[in-house]
Every structure is written in structure tokens, then in C-alpha cells.
Design an enzyme around this catalytic site. Structure first.
Site, PDB file in Angstrom:
ATOM      1  N   GLU A 119      50.283  44.591  44.678  1.00  0.00           N
ATOM      2  CA  GLU A 119      50.287  44.344  46.119  1.00  0.00           C
ATOM      3  C   GLU A 119      51.695  43.952  46.590  1.00  0.00           C
ATOM      4  OE1 GLU A 119      46.828  42.428  48.388  1.00  0.00           O
ATOM      5  OE2 GLU A 119      48.283  40.784  48.206  1.00  0.00           O
ATOM      6  N   ASP A 160      35.204  46.288  44.444  1.00  0.00           N
ATOM      7  CA  ASP A 160      34.352  45.117  44.659  1.00  0.00           C
ATOM      8  C   ASP A 160      34.216  44.837  46.150  1.00  0.00           C
ATOM      9  OD1 ASP A 160      36.850  42.541  43.820  1.00  0.00           O
ATOM     10  OD2 ASP A 160      37.026  44.477  44.834  1.00  0.00           O
ATOM     11  N   LYS A 183      33.587  44.585  33.605  1.00  0.00           N
ATOM     12  CA  LYS A 183      32.426  44.124  34.355  1.00  0.00           C
ATOM     13  C   LYS A 183      32.404  44.646  35.793  1.00  0.00           C
ATOM     14  CE  LYS A 183      31.645  39.972  31.646  1.00  0.00           C
ATOM     15  NZ  LYS A 183      31.997  38.552  31.524  1.00  0.00           N
TER      16      LYS A 183
END
Lengths: 249, 273
Positions: free
Chosen positions: B224, B134, B46
Site C-alpha cells: 500500500e 476479505d 485461511k
């Protein structure tokens, strides 16, 4: 340090005591196994400074790291036995002397570039040119290592009437237009990667030769040419005047 | 000149904030070099819905006047919109496989970037930035960000004591950072540098991720955490302030004068499924 400028407008750090941790830098530097060279000239009466310079540099300059000292002199006999630290090496190179000291300082640039090409580029990664009439009183470490390094002249930081400044006569190759200039750099201590120092010394010597042909000599000799070069080829790191303080001040 | 924030790290890497640099000087030094800047971004499942806005805003603000190659990694090439680009800027779709969980997708980025550099981008770009998709650009992102190894400070942790950084704290993980250690908490959404350096550190991070996988452990914040472990030992040569990695859900503190790149508000549960 909030009292001084620690970053130039092109994001090169300006090294002052209190802005860095030598331990962290040493740890990063050790990983890379780099060799640094120091070039210095002891011509004519300047042989007198050799012992003082070499003993203090051997002790305080990049202590614990591998340093090759390249000492150019016209007086190799005057060099008494100098005790070097195990990781350092001393190379004595004989040169001819010239009549005037300006000539000597101007031809230094030429000598450095020629030796980089024929020898130093194979022996060291970084190269620094330091005036011989200098004594180190404190450690100078890996905080100086970067691609192209200039030292801010202490003269900029005093109120002396006869402050050192750029060459302004447009006939000279070292001329800097009136409103321009970032800092005034001293020719007594500069350096960087061997490739960058090669470009710098070639450019400066070219400027010196062109001036000579036009019968003009820059106000502060090779230092004027150095300043012109560093204006248009910004250093990636600057050393504060703490790194070279002229005793005359 | 900024006196309210730290502008140089203890290892003499600049920390880039508005007011610390002069864009004209930087442009005059970098433009003549004819550089190509690469950007990688992953749009899986998505997440392809973010591509349009990301690219449009990048065209307005990212490295204006430079050649840019956008590498969009996706499992869904048909859903990627056709965005009009400025001259000198290219858009390349890199097809990749979709992994079952969002954490796995996130962690496989290091491997995908590394592989792509070796196969393709090392020949095409000088510098590479790896960004989350995003996100949106709101203000200029220019050559002040270029450096050998570039990391960005996570917006949630720039004003917070080190003991509160969400480093991986379990000794069994390869991303482990003990108490009392650590310089900054870097965000995984922004990192980059010379393409050669990005190749090296994505390889190392991927190795440590695989080590954890072999030991049946997953680091607290996925890649991360591994990135933070890596940058503790091999320090970045340039650090970007949170202006370059902001979270719009946070109130803007006085130190942040300008937001350049920030998250898009979204429903995490819905978009990650």
C-alpha cells in the site's frame, strides 16, 4: 468551485478556473512527450485575423509545449512573416474558396477529416479546431487535453432572447429530439485525440451532405451537427464558457 | 450533484461519489462496447473462507450486465467453494505459492498480478480490478468505476490532513514520501484500470518493493505504501470515494451516502497466522 457544475453526469470534468492546477497537469503531460495540432481556417476576408490569432495563440496556447499550427487559407500571400516560439511550427495550406461562408464552414469538417487521414495522424496526437477570429487573452494549457473535448457555448449562460439552440426539424440530420441535450457546444473550439476528431468530423460532414441532398440546412450549420454528435458520443472533457466567450454578448 | 465533497482532483480526475453520476448514461455508453471486466483476489491460507461471501455479493452488485472474469489466486484450490454465477461470468482459480509471513504474501501480490496479466488476462479482459478478498459488496459497483488508472481513497484517511497520512517516511525506502507532499491516501485493497495500465503499475510497484528488500527495509504498510508512492508521481485518471472501500468498523459519516464495498469483520491475529 461550488458555484458551478464541475463534473457531468457521465463523469467528464468541466474545466473552470479554480478547478485545476496547471503545474500538476504540466508535470504529468511532460512525461508523455505529446504533440498537439491546431487547425484553423482563414478564408476570404478572414485573412485579416491571421496575425492577431497567430501571435496570441503562439504566446498563450499550450505555451512551452510542442504545437503544430495548420493554417488553411485561400490567401497565402497575405501572410506576413510570423515569429513562432521555438517549440511551435506553422504549416500554411492553400485551399480554394467557395461562394458562401456557410459552405466554407461546412467543408471545414471535410477538409479536417481528409487531412487527418493523409497527414495529421502521423504528426500529432491531439488535434484542436479553433476559429480564426479569436484572440487569446489568457493561457490555455494542458487542461484541455483529453480524448474528446467540447466547449460549452457562452450563449447558454446569458439571458439573450435569441439564444442558440439545437436543430429541431426532424428532416435535418442534426435534429435533436425536444427533451434531449446535455449542453450547447460551440463549434469555435473543439478537439481531442486525432482518432476521435477524425470520427467526429466525418460524422458531421456526412450529416451536412445528407442535409444538402434533402435541400435543408441546419440552423447553426456545422455547429448543429457538432451538437448532435456530442450528444450521442459524450465528450470526455468539457471546457467552460471561460474558454470561448463570444464578444457579441 | 454534490457540493459537500470534492468531486474533481486538481489534475481533473473525477472523484466518484453517489450523486455525481448517472448510471443510465454510463451504461448506454459502456454496454455496447462488449467489455470484459476482470477481478483479481488473493485467498491464501485461511483467507479462502472469504471467497464464498465475496463472490455471492459480487454476483449481486459488481458490474451487473457485464462480462466478468474472477481470478482467485490461492494456494488451496480444494477449499474454494463452488459459487453459482450469472451467465457471461466466469470463475478461474490461479494456483500460487504461499509465502511464510502475511506481509510477504501481501507484497507478492503485485508480482503475481503482473505475471498473470502477461500470461493470461491481457487476452481475456479489457479492464482489471485488484480487490482484497476479505470484503463484501453491499451496493452497486458499475461502469462509473471504469478508467485508465483507478485508485480508491482509504476510508480511514479521507477527512484527515495530509500530514497524518501513513505514508512511508523513511528516506531509505523506495516508497518514501516527504512531508508536505501527497494528494490522497489510497487504499491497497482496491485499484485497477485498463489491463495494460495495471500491468505497468504493478511492475513498477514490484520493482520498488524489490529495491526495499535488497536494502533490508519493509515499507510501513507494505505494498500500500508503494502504491501511494506510485500514484503520487503517476496520478490516477479516476479516484473512487471511500464508498468503494469502506471499513465497517468505522461509524458512517454524513459524506458517505452509500457503502458499496466493505471489510468483513474478522479476528486479524487468528486469520493471518
Amino acid at each position: 468551485r461550488r458555484d458551478v457544475l464541475v463534473l457531468t453526469p457521465w463523469l467528464a470534468p468541466i474545466v473552470w478556473e479554480g478547478t485545476f492546477s496547471r503545474d500538476i497537469l504540466n508535470a504529468q503531460y511532460m512525461q508523455k512527450n505529446l504533440v498537439t495540432g491546431v487547425v484553423t481556417f482563414a478564408v476570404k476576408k478572414y485573412w485579416f485575423f491571421i496575425e492577431g490569432f497567430m501571435s496570441s495563440a503562439n504566446k498563450y496556447f499550450l505555451a512551452g509545449h510542442q504545437v503544430n499550427f495548420y493554417l488553411f487559407t485561400d490567401n497565402p500571400e497575405q501572410i506576413s512573416h510570423l515569429q513562432m516560439a521555438p517549440e511551435n511550427h506553422l504549416f500554411v495550406i492553400t485551399v480554394q474558396n467557395h461562394s458562401q461562408w456557410q459552405d466554407i464552414s461546412m467543408s471545414c469538417m471535410d477538409i479536417i477529416s481528409r487531412y487527418i487521414r493523409s497527414q495529421f495522424q502521423y504528426e500529432v496526437h491531439y488535434l484542436y479546431s479553433i476559429d480564426i477570429d479569436v484572440q487569446l487573452f489568457e493561457h490555455i494549457g494542458v487542461e484541455i487535453i483529453d480524448t474528446l473535448m467540447g466547449t460549452i457555448s457562452s450563449w447558454q449562460y446569458t439571458a439573450r432572447r435569441e439564444s442558440k439552440s439545437y436543430e429541431t426539424r426532424t428532416e435535418s440530420q442534426a435534429a435533436i429530439p425536444k427533451e434531449e441535450g446535455d449542453f450547447y457546444y460551440t463549434a469555435s473550439f473543439y478537439g481531442g485525440s486525432v482518432a476521435e476528431v477524425y470520427k467526429l468530423t466525418r460524422a458531421c460532414f456526412k450529416g451536412v451532405m445528407e442535409d444538402r441532398e434533402n435541400d435543408i440546412e441546419a440552423r447553426w450549420h456545422d455547429e448543429s451537427h457538432l451538437n448532435k454528435y456530442l450528444l450521442y458520443h459524450k465528450p470526455t472533457r468539457l471546457l467552460s464558457p471561460e474558454y470561448y466567450w463570444d464578444e457579441e454578448l | 450533484r454534490r457540493q459537500d465533497v470534492l468531486t474533481v482532483t486538481p489534475w481533473l480526475a473525477p472523484i466518484v461519489w453517489e450523486g455525481t453520476f448517472n448510471s443510465e448514461i454510463l451504461d448506454s455508453a459502456y454496454r455496447p462496447l462488449n467489455l470484459t471486466i476482470g477481478v483479481t483476489a488473493f485467498a491464501i491460507g485461511k483467507y479462502t473462507r472469504f471467497v464464498g461471501h465475496f463472490l455471492e455479493s459480487a454476483e449481486k452488485h459488481f458490474m451487473k450486465g457485464y462480462r466478468v472474469n474472477y481470478y482467485i489466486f490461492t494456494d488451496n484450490p480444494e477449499t474454494i467453494p463452488n459459487v453459482q454465477l450469472q451467465p457471461g461470468r466466469r470463475f478461474v482459480i490461479v494456483p500460487i505459492k504461499k509465502y511464510p509471513s502475511w506481509q510477504e504474501i501481501s507484497m507478492r501480490r503485485m508480482e503475481a498480478i503482473n505475471k498473470h496479466i502477461a500470461e493470461t488476462s491481457h487476452r481475456e479482459v479489457d479492464y482489471l480490478f485488484c480487490l482484497d478478498i476479505d470484503m463484501v459488496f453491499y451496493n452497486a459497483w458499475g461502469p462509473e468505476t471504469l478508467g485508465d488508472i483507478v485508485a480508491a481513497i482509504h476510508p480511514g484517511y479521507f477527512n484527515v490532513p495530509r500530514s497524518q497520512f501513513p505514508y512511508e517516511r523513511r528516506r531509505s525506502s523506495a516508497a518514501y514520501i516527504p512531508d508536505g507532499e501527497g494528494d490522497f491516501y489510497y487504499g491497497g485493497a482496491v485499484f485497477g484500470g485498463l489491463v495494460k495500465k495495471v500491468y505497468e503499475f504493478t511492475k513498477t510497484c514490484h520493482m520498488t518493493i524489490l529495491m526495499d528488500k535488497a536494502n533490508g527495509i519493509m515499507a510501513a504498510w507494505q505494498e500500500e505504501s508503494h502504491l501511494n508512492r506510485h500514484f503520487l508521481s503517476r496520478k490516477p485518471s479516476k479516484v473512487l470515494s471511500p464508498e468503494y472501500l469502506w471499513d465497517d468498523r468505522k461509524p458512517k459519516p454524513p459524506e458517505i451516502h452509500l457503502i458499496r464495498f466493505s471489510t468483513v469483520d474478522k479476528n486479524y491475529k487468528e486469520v493471518r497466522d
